[in-house]
Motif scaffolding. Sequence first.
Motif, PDB file in Angstrom:
ATOM      1  N   ILE A 170      -5.321 -16.761  16.081  1.00 23.07           N
ATOM      2  CA  ILE A 170      -6.345 -17.567  15.419  1.00 23.07           C
ATOM      3  C   ILE A 170      -5.853 -17.995  14.039  1.00 23.07           C
ATOM      4  O   ILE A 170      -5.769 -17.198  13.109  1.00 23.07           O
ATOM      5  CB  ILE A 170      -7.668 -16.790  15.285  1.00 23.07           C
ATOM      6  N   PHE A 171      -5.490 -19.266  13.934  1.00 22.98           N
ATOM      7  CA  PHE A 171      -5.143 -19.885  12.660  1.00 22.98           C
ATOM      8  C   PHE A 171      -6.060 -21.106  12.534  1.00 22.98           C
ATOM      9  O   PHE A 171      -5.905 -22.070  13.289  1.00 22.98           O
ATOM     10  CB  PHE A 171      -3.679 -20.337  12.638  1.00 22.98           C
ATOM     11  N   THR A 172      -6.992 -21.067  11.607  1.00 23.08           N
ATOM     12  CA  THR A 172      -8.018 -22.114  11.555  1.00 23.08           C
ATOM     13  C   THR A 172      -7.423 -23.505  11.427  1.00 23.08           C
ATOM     14  O   THR A 172      -7.969 -24.470  11.951  1.00 23.08           O
ATOM     15  CB  THR A 172      -8.998 -21.875  10.394  1.00 23.08           C
ATOM     16  N   ARG A 173      -6.305 -23.627  10.724  1.00 27.55           N
ATOM     17  CA  ARG A 173      -5.696 -24.943  10.525  1.00 27.55           C
ATOM     18  C   ARG A 173      -5.160 -25.541  11.824  1.00 27.55           C
ATOM     19  O   ARG A 173      -4.872 -26.735  11.892  1.00 27.55           O
ATOM     20  CB  ARG A 173      -4.570 -24.841   9.502  1.00 27.55           C
ATOM     21  N   ASP A 174      -4.992 -24.721  12.856  1.00 28.60           N
ATOM     22  CA  ASP A 174      -4.369 -25.185  14.092  1.00 28.60           C
ATOM     23  C   ASP A 174      -5.336 -25.905  15.029  1.00 28.60           C
ATOM     24  O   ASP A 174      -4.912 -26.627  15.928  1.00 28.60           O
ATOM     25  CB  ASP A 174      -3.753 -24.012  14.864  1.00 28.60           C
ATOM     26  N   PHE A 175      -6.633 -25.688  14.846  1.00 32.80           N
ATOM     27  CA  PHE A 175      -7.605 -26.241  15.789  1.00 32.80           C
ATOM     28  C   PHE A 175      -7.984 -27.672  15.427  1.00 32.80           C
ATOM     29  O   PHE A 175      -8.043 -28.039  14.257  1.00 32.80           O
ATOM     30  CB  PHE A 175      -8.855 -25.370  15.829  1.00 32.80           C
ATOM     31  N   GLY A 176      -8.278 -28.478  16.448  1.00 32.40           N
ATOM     32  CA  GLY A 176      -8.723 -29.847  16.224  1.00 32.40           C
ATOM     33  C   GLY A 176      -7.613 -30.753  15.737  1.00 32.40           C
ATOM     34  O   GLY A 176      -6.443 -30.388  15.701  1.00 32.40           O
ATOM     35  N   MET A 177      -8.009 -31.972  15.322  1.00 34.83           N
ATOM     36  CA  MET A 177      -7.048 -32.964  14.839  1.00 34.83           C
ATOM     37  C   MET A 177      -7.244 -33.277  13.366  1.00 34.83           C
ATOM     38  O   MET A 177      -6.753 -34.276  12.858  1.00 34.83           O
ATOM     39  CB  MET A 177      -7.159 -34.245  15.663  1.00 34.83           C
ATOM     40  N   GLU A 178      -7.971 -32.422  12.637  1.00 36.83           N
ATOM     41  CA  GLU A 178      -8.300 -32.728  11.247  1.00 36.83           C
ATOM     42  C   GLU A 178      -7.154 -32.425  10.286  1.00 36.83           C
ATOM     43  O   GLU A 178      -6.952 -33.154   9.309  1.00 36.83           O
ATOM     44  CB  GLU A 178      -9.530 -31.925  10.821  1.00 36.83           C
ATOM     45  N   GLU A 179      -6.444 -31.344  10.504  1.00 33.98           N
ATOM     46  CA  GLU A 179      -5.467 -30.882   9.521  1.00 33.98           C
ATOM     47  C   GLU A 179      -4.116 -31.602   9.634  1.00 33.98           C
ATOM     48  O   GLU A 179      -3.822 -32.248  10.633  1.00 33.98           O
ATOM     49  CB  GLU A 179      -5.240 -29.375   9.698  1.00 33.98           C
ATOM     50  N   TRP A 180      -3.320 -31.468   8.570  1.00 31.14           N
ATOM     51  CA  TRP A 180      -1.929 -31.939   8.601  1.00 31.14           C
ATOM     52  C   TRP A 180      -1.067 -30.698   8.829  1.00 31.14           C
ATOM     53  O   TRP A 180      -0.692 -29.999   7.904  1.00 31.14           O
ATOM     54  CB  TRP A 180      -1.560 -32.613   7.281  1.00 31.14           C
ATOM     55  N   GLU A 181      -0.793 -30.403  10.087  1.00 32.69           N
ATOM     56  CA  GLU A 181      -0.027 -29.219  10.455  1.00 32.69           C
ATOM     57  C   GLU A 181       0.745 -29.520  11.731  1.00 32.69           C
ATOM     58  O   GLU A 181       0.688 -30.618  12.273  1.00 32.69           O
ATOM     59  CB  GLU A 181      -0.944 -28.004  10.653  1.00 32.69           C
ATOM     60  N   TRP A 182       1.487 -28.513  12.215  1.00 33.14           N
ATOM     61  CA  TRP A 182       2.339 -28.750  13.374  1.00 33.14           C
ATOM     62  C   TRP A 182       1.556 -29.086  14.650  1.00 33.14           C
ATOM     63  O   TRP A 182       1.999 -29.964  15.418  1.00 33.14           O
ATOM     64  CB  TRP A 182       3.290 -27.582  13.587  1.00 33.14           C
ATOM     65  N   PRO A 183       0.399 -28.452  14.940  1.00 34.34           N
ATOM     66  CA  PRO A 183      -0.292 -28.830  16.187  1.00 34.34           C
ATOM     67  C   PRO A 183      -0.704 -30.295  16.200  1.00 34.34           C
ATOM     68  O   PRO A 183      -0.574 -30.982  17.217  1.00 34.34           O
ATOM     69  CB  PRO A 183      -1.515 -27.905  16.205  1.00 34.34           C
ATOM     70  N   GLN A 184      -1.194 -30.764  15.045  1.00 31.00           N
ATOM     71  CA  GLN A 184      -1.595 -32.170  14.961  1.00 31.00           C
ATOM     72  C   GLN A 184      -0.367 -33.087  14.993  1.00 31.00           C
ATOM     73  O   GLN A 184      -0.412 -34.185  15.556  1.00 31.00           O
ATOM     74  CB  GLN A 184      -2.405 -32.393  13.682  1.00 31.00           C
TER      75      GLN A 184
END
Length: 380
Positions: free
Chosen positions: A47-61
């Motif tokens: 669980i890394f909150t930044r990883d969920f959805g398309m809102e953040e600027w991170e590797w999943p997005q």
Amino acid sequence: MKEITLTKNLVEEKLMLVIENQMNLARPESETELQNSFEDGGESIGIFTRDFGMEEWEWPQGVGLYGLRNVFEYNKDEDILKFADEWYKNHLRKGLPPRNINTTAPLLGMVKFNEIFNNEEFYKVCLEWADWIINGLEKTPEGGFQHTTSARKGDTDIRLNDNEVWIDTLFMTVLFLGSMGVKEENQQWIDESIHQVLLHIKYLYSKENRLFFHGWSFNENNNFAGAFWCRGNSWFTCGIVEYIEILGDKLNGGVKEFLIDTYKAHVNRLVELQNESGLWNTLLDDKESYEEVSGSSAIAYGILKGIRIGILDESYMEYAEKTVMGIITNIDSEGTVLNVSAGTAMGYDREHYKNIIKAPMAYGQSLAIMALSEYLLRFM
């Protein structure tokens, strides 16, 4: 249960569902509850909150946007361009997070989308970030890209992962640097990208198993848990064919042959481990670990593209088609890709990988998109 036949129409139908879901992907409602249930905030189960959805600027997005850029090559959907343009402009207005390996990932999509947008501000960001990779990114012994990431609490904190190289880096950062090296005809950037690919193979590839370890510690001189993690291996499977295509004739013939030989040996081992479902286990050599769709999708993409660009012959299509079917059976009626493992930090034992939760993730959507769209290219 009615038997499903793999057809072009079925794949297109599922692809459109996944794309729509991708562009509207939200955080899970139970996110806070899950975090509060663990002393470490849920990191031990992914669980890394930044990883969920398309809102953040991170590797999943970043992986998500790269997947959308690839599918644009197939369907020319203007909504994808609109979504990406607004996403990047919105983040530039807000200000980008601190630079690290994982926050570099959105730039790979940016540089590819900018072939269409021709946005000077976008390209300036890419130039500055590529220069930082060379001159500012922390390095390990032998000049490896240290796998720095965003810390768990707060976007202003960096987790150094001191003197560690991870297989993820090849996709998250090295592909971007190679792309910019070619575009700028910058030999230093090209050479450094080649150096990183070779160094990661040197320390992460197991000749005995023809698979990749998740990471290497120069401090401990070991491969941590010695785990052959599915998604980690898939970053090489899909990333190396992308890299070979991106560099083209800029890649030395001998190095290219070495990369192809490693890729082929790797793929041959993967097909030996493939399950009847078409998917792979989250620990590739442990049938008791769960089957995982994001890594399986990236493997399918790597095999399909390897066939298309002539590295693999058509005999590998049966394995890829089996995986495509496995992906399709894991897409629900809303277009959510199921059975995707959440963010996975470095594991110090094999149980770590088996305990990671499964959740809808941007990269799960995008890797499925990449696999399905690459399969559909066969019909063009």
